[in-house]
Each structure stands twice: as structure tokens, then as C-alpha cells.
Design a protein around this motif. Structure first.
Motif, PDB file in Angstrom:
ATOM      1  N   UNK A   1       0.828  -1.203   0.000  1.00 29.46           N
ATOM      2  CA  UNK A   1       0.000   0.000   0.000  1.00 29.46           C
ATOM      3  C   UNK A   1       0.865   1.258   0.000  1.00 29.46           C
ATOM      4  N   UNK A   2       1.984   1.211   0.733  1.00 28.55           N
ATOM      5  CA  UNK A   2       2.896   2.360   0.752  1.00 28.55           C
ATOM      6  C   UNK A   2       3.485   2.600  -0.633  1.00 28.55           C
ATOM      7  N   UNK A   3       3.851   1.524  -1.326  1.00 32.63           N
ATOM      8  CA  UNK A   3       4.405   1.664  -2.683  1.00 32.63           C
ATOM      9  C   UNK A   3       3.367   2.259  -3.624  1.00 32.63           C
ATOM     10  N   UNK A   4       2.124   1.844  -3.475  1.00 38.96           N
ATOM     11  CA  UNK A   4       1.080   2.287  -4.407  1.00 38.96           C
ATOM     12  C   UNK A   4       0.577   3.694  -4.098  1.00 38.96           C
ATOM     13  N   UNK A   5       0.360   4.002  -2.809  1.00 36.63           N
ATOM     14  CA  UNK A   5      -0.282   5.268  -2.462  1.00 36.63           C
ATOM     15  C   UNK A   5       0.661   6.290  -1.831  1.00 36.63           C
ATOM     16  N   UNK A   6       1.847   5.862  -1.415  1.00 39.52           N
ATOM     17  CA  UNK A   6       2.792   6.787  -0.799  1.00 39.52           C
ATOM     18  C   UNK A   6       2.742   6.753   0.718  1.00 39.52           C
ATOM     19  N   UNK A   7       3.847   7.109   1.327  1.00 36.81           N
ATOM     20  CA  UNK A   7       3.966   7.045   2.787  1.00 36.81           C
ATOM     21  C   UNK A   7       2.993   7.992   3.479  1.00 36.81           C
TER      22      UNK A   7
END
Length: 410
Positions: free
Chosen positions: A282-288
Motif C-alpha cells: 500500500x505504501x508503494x502504491x499510495x505513498x507514505x
């Protein structure tokens, strides 16, 4: 020959991952026992003034905070296997001392016993790092996921141990469960002894570079991104500690049972670790930043549910949302922190971050005991809102400065 060595190394890493998962499942299950019963036992052992009832849980958090850096340094010198075996000893001693303290009716001995349990928990924090000591990137990723799964199992083993061992040493309340915690520590020690060191300890020069290389901490800590990352991590962990510590006491105070409280903590721990399998994606897809914001939103939802009712369903949903919020907020903030330091600065920056985060969690757990005996459960949940707003403001400030700097460069 190199290919054969790589294949053999990957095989050892996979084997170690299974051992680490099992050891994590057993050793990390001692913490839910301490969280479920620490405040209740403290309440039982104290006299008329119950304001220090959660001090034992605070002691376990302080023990973990003070031992985190020494545990990492010790393993860098003696290796993972010896480090994990040695790290299980405080849990065993802590469990036995807790039994003795309950038999003697000594509150301060009980506080000391959970401090020892916390020390052992600091070694447990190293399991996820041990999984990625060596091996190919793909194998390390799978190993990390497998070890994280152990955290989910610990969320089942710990609370179920409380339920099934509650009457072991009856009529002394809680003593049977802490005896079981000592037994779990022994089992975890035996499992950890099966580990094989797949990476040699770093050289003295490498340790020295990691400890003192790079920019001064004061320079690093002045970065807006660093401030936002640490503040979001502190908020996630401290709010989790504040609400989680108070929940068992609030549930008992509202007429629910010890088993209800134990199962609530079980669902909470599962919610803490379960999302870890996909949080990274999810971090890779939507950002930290967006994942941290989602975590803060879940913490707000947790507080809203906690305020609106005191039924069993309200408490359990509150604890589940609290676990999800901690996972997204804390893991997202940790990923943000990685942007603020260079490789040679990793050790000292991570050490400072862990000290601040665990120190705030210890303070929150101590404050929780005073608040649950004073303003009460609803007030504890109200604290979530201003803390979340402060974190979001810091995150927005950091993002605005980054965007401004990017425009100036363009």
C-alpha cells in the motif's frame, strides 16, 4: 561455486525464517499477557490509591526502551542465536518474579518483574532484522513476511494463555498466568537455540562507522521530514499505548470479565500485525504520507467508537481499529524516517527514534492509569483528537516545505 553458495545461503535463510517465526510467536506472546493482566494485577495489589495501577505496564515499556540499543549492540558482537537465547532469560526471570510478587502481595516487586519482561521484549524487536541479515532480495522479503506472521500468532497465544491458566494457582489471582509466561519463555529459548547465524557479526570498523558516521544528530533532527516522521510515530505508538493499557481496566470496571478483556487484547494484537502483509504494498502504491494519514483517521475512528458506548462490542471494535491505526501510522512513519538519513547514519538515527517512541509510550501507559481512575475512559479517548491533529499539521508542514523546495529547484 558462488551460485552453489548462494543457493545454500538462501536455504539457510528460509530455515531460519521458520525458526524466527516460531520463536517470535512464543516469546512475543508474553507481552499480551503482561498488557492484559499488568494493570489488573497492579489494581489488585495497590491499596486505596489506584492511580499507579498501570505502572507495571509502564515498567515493561521502559524496560524495552532502555534495552533496545544494548540488545542490538550485543547481537552485533555475539551473533543472533546467542543474542536471542540470552534475550529470553529476562522473560523467564520476570515471569517467576511476578508469581513471587503476587504470592507476597508486593506491588513494587511486581513492577520490577514486568521491567524484566520488557527487557526481553527489546530482543524480540530484532526478529524482523534477523530475517534479512542475508540471502537474495526475494528470499529476504518472504522471510520478513514469515517472521511478521509470528506476531499474529503471539496475539492468539498470549490471551488464550491468560484464559486457560487463570486458575492454575488459585486463589492467588493472576499468578498462574505469569507462571505460564515463564514457561513460554523457556520454550522460546529452546526454539531460538535452533537458529543458525548466517551472517558474520560486523567488524569493529563497521560498527564504529554505523555508530558515529555521517552528520551530527542535531543536524538530522532539524529536518522537517524527520520531525514529521518521528512525531507521527510517537503519536501512533503513544496513543496505542494509552488506549490499550486503559482498555482492560475499563472493561472490568464496566462489568465485563477478564476473559472478555483478554480476547479484546487478542483482537487488538491481531489487528496490529495482520495488515503488515500488505502495508508495504500500500505504501508503494499510495505513498507514505497517505498511509500515515489513513492510520491517523483509523485512530480517530477508534476514539469515536470508544466514546459512543461501553458494551463489549464497543470495546472490541475500539481495540481493533486501534491496532489498524497503529500499523498504518507507525509503519508509514518508519518508512518516512528512512528518507532522512544516510546509510552510515542509520544506527544512531534509528536508536534516537526508538528511544523517543518507546519513551513516549511508557509515559502514555503511566498516564493511562491515572486517567482511568480519574476522568475516565471517555476522556482517554478524547485525547486522541488533539494528538492526531498535531501530527497531521506536522505532516502537512513537511509536505508543503518539500513541495516548495521542489518548485524552487524546477
Amino acid at each position: 561455486m558462488d551460485t552453489q553458495n548462494s543457493v545454500e545461503l538462501d536455504r539457510q535463510v528460509r530455515r531460519n525464517a521458520v525458526v524466527l517465526m516460531a520463536a517470535n510467536a512464543v516469546n512475543a506472546s508474553i507481552l499480551p499477557i503482561a498488557v492484559t493482566l499488568g494493570g489488573l494485577a497492579g489494581f489488585y495489589l495497590l491499596g486505596a490509591d489506584k492511580s499507579l495501577a498501570t505502572l507495571p505496564i509502564t515498567a515493561s515499556t521502559v524496560g524495552a526502551a532502555l534495552t533496545t540499543i544494548p540488545a542490538a549492540m550485543l547481537m552485533s558482537r555475539i551473533g543472533r542465536r546467542k543474542g536471542f537465547v540470552l534475550g529470553a532469560a529476562p522473560a523467564i526471570l520476570g515471569g517467576l518474579l511476578a508469581v513471587f510478587a503476587l504470592l507476597q502481595g508486593s506491588f513494587w516487586l511486581f513492577v520490577a518483574s514486568l521491567f524484566l519482561v520488557g527487557m526481553s521484549g527489546a530482543f524480540n524487536q530484532q526478529y524482523r532484522f534477523a530475517a534479512i541479515d542475508a540471502g537474495s532480495p526475494a528470499v529476504r522479503t518472504k522471510a520478513m513476511s514469515l517472521v511478521m506472521a509470528g506476531g499474529m500468532f503471539s496475539g492468539i497465544i498470549g490471551p488464550q494463555t491468560v484464559i486457560f491458566t487463570n486458575d492454575w494457582l488459585s486463589p492467588i489471582m493472576f499468578a498462574g498466568s505469569f507462571l505460564a509466561a515463564a514457561i513460554l519463555g523457556c520454550i522460546g529459548l529452546l526454539i531460538a537455540s535452533l537458529l543458525r547465524d548466517v551472517a558474520p557479526p560486523p567488524t569493529h570498523a563497521a560498527r564504529l562507522l554505523n555508530a558515529s558516521g555521517g552528520r551530527p544528530l542535531a543536524v538530522i533532527a532539524r529536518q522537517p521530514r524527520f520531525i514529521a516522521a518521528v512525531l507521527c510515530a510517537i503519536s501512533s505508538y503513544a496513543l496505542m499505548s494509552l488506549v490499550m493499557t486503559a482498555a482492560p481496566l475499563a472493561m472490568i470496571g464496566c462489568g465485563l470479565t477478564q476473559s472478555d478483556a483478554a480476547l479484546g487484547i487478542q483482537w487488538h494484537v491481531l489487528a496490529m500485525y495482520g495488515p503488515s502483509f500488505f502495508t508495504g504494498k500500500l505504501i508503494v502504491r499510495f505513498g507514505k504520507d497517505r498511509i500515515v494519514i489513513a492510520g491517523m483517521a483509523l485512530l480517530v475512528a477508534c476514539a469515536l467508537v470508544g466514546i459512543t458506548g461501553i458494551t463489549l462490542a464497543h470495546f472490541w471494535i475500539t481495540l481493533i481499529l486501534l491496532g489498524f491505526g497503529w500499523n498504518f501510522g507507525f509503519i508509514g512513519a518508519t518508512a518516512m524516517l528512512a528518507e532522512t538519513y544516510r546509510p552510515e547514519e542509520r544506527g544512531k538515527v534509528q536508536g534516537l527514534n526508538d528511544f523517543l517512541v518507546l519513551g513516549s509510550a511508557a509515559t502514555a501507559s503511566l498516564l493511562s492509569g491515572k486517567l482511568i481512575g480519574g476522568p475516565g475512559w471517555a476522556f482517554i479517548n478524547m485525547i486522541v483528537f488533539p494528538v492526531v491533529m498535531l501530527s497531521l499539521a506536522a505532516l502537512a508542514w513537511s509536505f508543503w516545505l518539500q513541495r516548495t523546495a521542489g518548485r524552487e529547484k524546477a
